[in-house]
Design an enzyme around this catalytic site. Structure first.
Site, mmCIF file in Angstrom:
data_model
loop_
_atom_site.group_PDB
_atom_site.id
_atom_site.type_symbol
_atom_site.label_atom_id
_atom_site.label_comp_id
_atom_site.label_asym_id
_atom_site.label_seq_id
_atom_site.Cartn_x
_atom_site.Cartn_y
_atom_site.Cartn_z
ATOM 1 N N ASP A 167 39.404 38.836 48.920
ATOM 2 C CA ASP A 167 39.524 38.548 47.492
ATOM 3 C C ASP A 167 38.419 37.560 47.123
ATOM 4 O OD1 ASP A 167 40.747 38.370 44.863
ATOM 5 O OD2 ASP A 167 41.472 36.390 45.448
ATOM 6 N N SER A 168 38.268 37.348 45.819
ATOM 7 C CA SER A 168 37.297 36.360 45.349
ATOM 8 C C SER A 168 37.721 34.933 45.693
ATOM 9 C CB SER A 168 37.147 36.500 43.832
ATOM 10 O OG SER A 168 38.415 36.403 43.219
ATOM 11 N N CYS B 293 41.330 42.076 45.573
ATOM 12 C CA CYS B 293 40.869 41.642 44.254
ATOM 13 C C CYS B 293 40.803 42.836 43.299
ATOM 14 C CB CYS B 293 39.485 41.027 44.415
ATOM 15 S SG CYS B 293 38.731 40.482 42.892
ATOM 16 N N GLU C 132 45.881 28.481 39.069
ATOM 17 C CA GLU C 132 45.266 27.629 40.096
ATOM 18 C C GLU C 132 45.550 26.149 39.865
ATOM 19 O OE1 GLU C 132 41.381 28.686 41.421
ATOM 20 O OE2 GLU C 132 41.954 30.797 41.633
ATOM 21 N N HIS D 25 46.348 36.894 40.518
ATOM 22 C CA HIS D 25 47.111 35.678 40.240
ATOM 23 C C HIS D 25 48.408 35.915 39.465
ATOM 24 C CE1 HIS D 25 43.218 34.125 41.300
ATOM 25 N NE2 HIS D 25 43.579 32.864 41.125
ATOM 26 N N TYR E 123 35.156 36.359 40.191
ATOM 27 C CA TYR E 123 34.482 37.652 40.109
ATOM 28 C C TYR E 123 34.698 38.277 38.722
ATOM 29 C CZ TYR E 123 33.725 38.118 45.227
ATOM 30 O OH TYR E 123 33.314 37.977 46.524
HETATM 31 N N1 DGL Z 1 40.890 38.023 42.121
HETATM 32 C C1 DGL Z 1 40.477 38.300 40.760
HETATM 33 C C2 DGL Z 1 41.101 39.630 40.310
HETATM 34 O O1 DGL Z 1 42.142 40.042 40.764
HETATM 35 C C3 DGL Z 1 40.845 37.179 39.819
HETATM 36 C C4 DGL Z 1 40.012 35.931 39.984
HETATM 37 C C5 DGL Z 1 38.536 36.150 39.723
HETATM 38 O O2 DGL Z 1 38.133 36.351 38.556
HETATM 39 O O3 DGL Z 1 37.785 36.154 40.682
HETATM 40 O O4 DGL Z 1 40.538 40.302 39.494
#
Ligand code: DGL
Length: 273
Positions: free
Chosen positions: A12-13, A75, A154, A188, A44
């Protein structure tokens, strides 16, 4: 040679993908996991397709050095932008979080009106709509980017009047349109599921792609004869966590959502891959 005892790579990011790792831990506890969170380059959701694809490709290369048997793109943004391209470049199975959530939403709706919330990248890509319409071409899919939800989560404001207020502002238009199904299309959002559920009301079914992805992973590994049957040998090394920055912050967030103590998170230089 096939090694069923090899870990599943999950990336994930940043920390959000831990909601997906947590579901995998719950639903297929025999599986080892190597998790990578790109904490140096998060978010991301506001980056371009080219950048997210380049980052994702580097992470996949890193995970391959860990000899993973399959990769889960936890992600939503990376699943939307990079999965289709990168999965043709690797010789192990790779799944993302978008399709599993889309399939369940398409099967769940009664009135054909499905809402999707996510990052600007995920919503702009219209990827959920693409997969939903493969199953239900008549469905109306209404996307809504909710960029403030990620920082609120967060910051730990999972149950907070500020989050309630922002949720009302974002979600009112989806309520007015009369959707009956809402996809939590960002890593999230399962953590503020109760807030979103309260705002949307009882008549709207929430779909959690993290849960559906773990289900699809289990099914896919089972069909390919790749499930790990050697639970007794899992040992302490069962879950390994890597990040590109800020390991301590990652660890404390991880420990707040995953009950199997995160022993350590190691920093690697992802630009080397
Ligand atoms: N993990 C990203 C998503 O599910 C959310 C956080 C980000 O923007 O990196 O799209």
């Amino acid at each position: 040679m096939k090694n069923n005892n090899a870990p599943v790579g999950v990336f994930d990011s940043g920390v959000g993908g831990l909601t997906v790792a947590r579901e995998i831990m719950r639903q297929i506890p025999n599986e080892r996991i190597v998790y990578f969170g790109d904490t140096a380059r998060v978010p991301y959701g506001s980056k371009s397709k080219e950048t997210v694809t380049r980052y994702s490709r580097q992470i996949v290369r890193f995970l391959q050095t860990q000899e993973v048997k399959a990769i889960v793109v936890a992600c939503n943004t990376a699943s939307a932008y990079a999965l289709e391209e990168i999965k043709t470049e690797v010789d192990i199975p790779m799944i993302g979080v978008v399709r599993p959530g889309a399939v369940v939403a398409a099967q769940t709706t009664s009135n054909g009106k499905i809402g999707v919330i996510g990052t600007e990248g995920t919503i702009g890509s219209r990827i959920y709509s693409h997969y939903i319409k493969e199953i239900n071409p008549e469905a109306e899919v209404i996307g809504k980017a909710c960029p403030l939800f990620v920082p609120l989560v967060e910051e730990g404001l999972w149950q907070d009047p500020v989050t309630d207020e922002i949720a009302k502002r974002y979600l009112t238009e989806l309520i007015d349109i009369g959707i009956d199904t809402l996809i939590l299309g960002c890593t999230h959002y399962p953590l503020i599921r109760s807030t979103v559920g309260r705002v949307m009301g009882d008549r709207v079914t929430l779909v959690n792609p993290a849960y559906e992805t773990a289900r699809e992973l289990k099914e896919m590994l089972g069909q390919r004869g790749m499930l790990n049957e050697e639970a007794a040998q899992l040992g302490d090394n069962r879950y390994r966590f890597y990040v590109s920055d800020a390991a301590e912050k990652f660890k404390s967030f991880a420990n707040s959502i995953i009950k199997y103590g995160i022993l350590s998170a190691k920093i690697i230089n992802i630009e080397e891959y």
